[in-house]
Write a protein that holds these residues in place. Structure first.
Motif, PDB file in Angstrom:
ATOM      1  N   ALA A  38     -16.662  21.757 -16.386  1.00 44.01           N
ATOM      2  CA  ALA A  38     -17.166  22.041 -17.730  1.00 44.01           C
ATOM      3  C   ALA A  38     -16.432  21.206 -18.775  1.00 44.01           C
ATOM      4  CB  ALA A  38     -17.013  23.528 -18.038  1.00 44.01           C
ATOM      5  N   ARG A  39     -15.126  21.046 -18.618  1.00 44.56           N
ATOM      6  CA  ARG A  39     -14.350  20.232 -19.559  1.00 44.56           C
ATOM      7  C   ARG A  39     -14.830  18.781 -19.525  1.00 44.56           C
ATOM      8  NH1 ARG A  39      -8.628  20.985 -18.309  1.00 44.56           N
ATOM      9  NH2 ARG A  39      -8.951  22.945 -19.384  1.00 44.56           N
ATOM     10  N   GLY A  40     -15.131  18.276 -18.342  1.00 45.55           N
ATOM     11  CA  GLY A  40     -15.653  16.910 -18.222  1.00 45.55           C
ATOM     12  C   GLY A  40     -16.971  16.746 -18.941  1.00 45.55           C
ATOM     13  N   HIS A  41     -17.855  17.749 -18.811  1.00 43.54           N
ATOM     14  CA  HIS A  41     -19.149  17.678 -19.495  1.00 43.54           C
ATOM     15  C   HIS A  41     -18.971  17.752 -21.008  1.00 43.54           C
ATOM     16  CE1 HIS A  41     -21.530  17.643 -15.917  1.00 43.54           C
ATOM     17  NE2 HIS A  41     -21.042  18.795 -15.476  1.00 43.54           N
ATOM     18  N   ARG A  42     -18.038  18.585 -21.475  1.00 40.37           N
ATOM     19  CA  ARG A  42     -17.797  18.673 -22.924  1.00 40.37           C
ATOM     20  C   ARG A  42     -17.258  17.359 -23.454  1.00 40.37           C
ATOM     21  NH1 ARG A  42     -15.591  23.783 -21.383  1.00 40.37           N
ATOM     22  NH2 ARG A  42     -13.491  22.948 -21.619  1.00 40.37           N
ATOM     23  N   THR A  43     -16.364  16.732 -22.702  1.00 39.22           N
ATOM     24  CA  THR A  43     -15.797  15.451 -23.121  1.00 39.22           C
ATOM     25  C   THR A  43     -16.876  14.387 -23.194  1.00 39.22           C
ATOM     26  OG1 THR A  43     -13.672  16.013 -22.148  1.00 39.22           O
ATOM     27  CG2 THR A  43     -14.091  13.675 -22.572  1.00 39.22           C
ATOM     28  N   GLN A  48     -20.272  10.836 -26.450  1.00 40.43           N
ATOM     29  CA  GLN A  48     -21.608  10.327 -26.746  1.00 40.43           C
ATOM     30  C   GLN A  48     -22.010  10.655 -28.170  1.00 40.43           C
ATOM     31  OE1 GLN A  48     -24.351  11.667 -23.782  1.00 40.43           O
ATOM     32  NE2 GLN A  48     -23.515  10.331 -22.208  1.00 40.43           N
ATOM     33  N   ALA A  49     -21.649  11.833 -28.662  1.00 39.48           N
ATOM     34  CA  ALA A  49     -21.997  12.203 -30.033  1.00 39.48           C
ATOM     35  C   ALA A  49     -21.249  11.320 -31.024  1.00 39.48           C
ATOM     36  CB  ALA A  49     -21.661  13.673 -30.278  1.00 39.48           C
ATOM     37  N   ARG A  50     -19.986  11.031 -30.740  1.00 37.40           N
ATOM     38  CA  ARG A  50     -19.190  10.207 -31.646  1.00 37.40           C
ATOM     39  C   ARG A  50     -19.673   8.762 -31.652  1.00 37.40           C
ATOM     40  NH1 ARG A  50     -13.574   9.829 -29.622  1.00 37.40           N
ATOM     41  NH2 ARG A  50     -14.426   8.088 -28.494  1.00 37.40           N
ATOM     42  N   ASP A  51     -19.993   8.258 -30.480  1.00 38.55           N
ATOM     43  CA  ASP A  51     -20.407   6.864 -30.355  1.00 38.55           C
ATOM     44  C   ASP A  51     -21.900   6.662 -30.567  1.00 38.55           C
ATOM     45  OD1 ASP A  51     -17.818   6.206 -29.812  1.00 38.55           O
ATOM     46  OD2 ASP A  51     -18.106   5.997 -27.654  1.00 38.55           O
ATOM     47  N   GLY A  52     -22.641   7.723 -30.682  1.00 39.66           N
ATOM     48  CA  GLY A  52     -24.069   7.590 -30.872  1.00 39.66           C
ATOM     49  C   GLY A  52     -24.810   7.334 -29.573  1.00 39.66           C
ATOM     50  N   GLY A  53     -24.258   7.754 -28.471  1.00 38.59           N
ATOM     51  CA  GLY A  53     -24.922   7.606 -27.178  1.00 38.59           C
ATOM     52  C   GLY A  53     -24.200   6.616 -26.295  1.00 38.59           C
ATOM     53  N   PRO A  54     -24.686   6.495 -25.084  1.00 39.48           N
ATOM     54  CA  PRO A  54     -24.055   5.558 -24.154  1.00 39.48           C
ATOM     55  C   PRO A  54     -24.111   4.130 -24.672  1.00 39.48           C
ATOM     56  CG  PRO A  54     -25.788   6.838 -23.076  1.00 39.48           C
ATOM     57  CD  PRO A  54     -25.827   7.160 -24.533  1.00 39.48           C
TER      58      PRO A  54
END
Length: 67
Positions: A38-43, A48-54
């Motif tokens: 779960a921690r990996g998925h949150r990270t 992705q939210a900070r960078d605007g996606g992959p």
């Protein structure tokens, strides 16, 4: 769901049980594994939210010529 049997050091499992406050060795280790996933998925979601996606190769800065 498929199940697997693994062998772990008893001291490691007891420490996990104490830290997690769970009396069953299997439940304690399962809780730690689920939390890790779960921690990996949150990270991933945060990055992705900070960078605007992959990132795509076209989005990466150009590298100076090597030589």
């Amino acid at each position: 769901m498929a199940k697997v049997d693994i062998k772990l050091d008893a001291e490691l499992v007891v420490e996990v049980m104490v830290l997690a406050g769970i009396g069953s060795p299997q439940d304690a280790v399962e809780a730690v594994v689920r939390d890790y996933i779960a921690r990996g998925h949150r990270t991933e979601a945060r990055v992705q939210a900070r960078d605007g996606g992959p990132r795509r190769e076209a989005d990466l800065p150009e590298q100076p010529p090597q030589g």
